[in-house]
Design an enzyme around this catalytic site. Sequence first.
Site, short mmCIF file in Angstrom:
data_model
loop_
_atom_site.label_atom_id
_atom_site.label_comp_id
_atom_site.label_asym_id
_atom_site.label_seq_id
_atom_site.Cartn_x
_atom_site.Cartn_y
_atom_site.Cartn_z
N ARG A 89 86.55 83.02 8.63
CA ARG A 89 87.06 83.51 7.35
C ARG A 89 87.05 85.03 7.37
NH1 ARG A 89 87.22 80.75 2.50
NH2 ARG A 89 86.67 82.58 1.29
N HIS A 107 84.49 88.11 19.26
CA HIS A 107 85.87 87.63 19.37
C HIS A 107 86.19 87.38 20.84
CE1 HIS A 107 89.99 86.96 18.17
NE2 HIS A 107 90.37 87.73 19.18
C1 GAR Z 1 83.90 81.71 19.86
O1 GAR Z 1 84.71 81.66 21.01
C2 GAR Z 1 84.15 82.99 19.08
O2 GAR Z 1 84.38 84.09 19.92
C3 GAR Z 1 85.38 82.63 18.30
O3 GAR Z 1 85.14 81.32 17.88
C4 GAR Z 1 84.33 80.65 18.84
C5 GAR Z 1 83.14 80.06 18.13
O4 GAR Z 1 82.37 79.27 19.02
N1 GAR Z 1 85.59 83.53 17.19
C6 GAR Z 1 86.78 83.98 16.81
O5 GAR Z 1 87.83 83.61 17.31
C7 GAR Z 1 86.76 84.99 15.67
N2 GAR Z 1 88.02 85.59 15.48
P1 GAR Z 1 80.88 78.86 18.66
O6 GAR Z 1 80.94 78.21 17.26
O7 GAR Z 1 80.52 77.87 19.70
O8 GAR Z 1 80.02 80.08 18.67
#
Ligand code: GAR
Length: 201
Positions: A89, A107
Amino acid sequence: MRLGILISGRGSNFEAIANNIARRKLDAEIAIVICNRPNAAGLEIARERGIPLRVIASAGMEREAYDKLLIDELRTHEVDLVCLAGFMRLLSADFIRAFPNRVLNIHPSLLPAFAGLDAQRQALEYGVRIAGCTVHFVDEFLDSGPIIVQAAVPVLDGDTVESLAARILAQEHVIYSKAIGYIVEGRVTIQGRRVLIREDE
Ligand code: GAR
């Protein structure tokens, strides 16, 4: 330092931070985990470890009203540093103002390339040879804000989105705790868009 970790899904970055704290590689405490999705897999990680957890469902809520609930919860738990860990979000300007230079995000790309959703797919489809991940301070824009740590990984000929994402994720688990550690150790100065990290004494 008291961390507030915000998650929406799997929670593997949260788990990596919790592991590094448990192994004393990171001198911090998780004061609260807040999740905006009631069925997120990451909830189980917090429950298993007895880490304080709040589900604050965001579906259908206005951004400002939701963020006010977040701010109240984080303040109740006396959080010093807010870590977005797969928290899908955008945060309001009010939220950012409530925790100035105290909100981090991870990210899965070498920002400023491939902001937004599906960063690993964007990188693969673009054809870059080097992909990676970024930990940065959060401002009110998407995947923006001064960069603290980045890690690069190669893109291999046989890669799928899944194999590339897995290679990037392994680095995410390393650099998020590294960036938090720099802040805990008081080594970080922000100069405009640049983040300076003082040498370890
Ligand atoms: C991760 O790869 C994080 O870098 C990405 O969501 C995933 C969450 O994984 N975040 C984004 O894309 C933010 N823009 P997780 O729930 O296993 O930590």
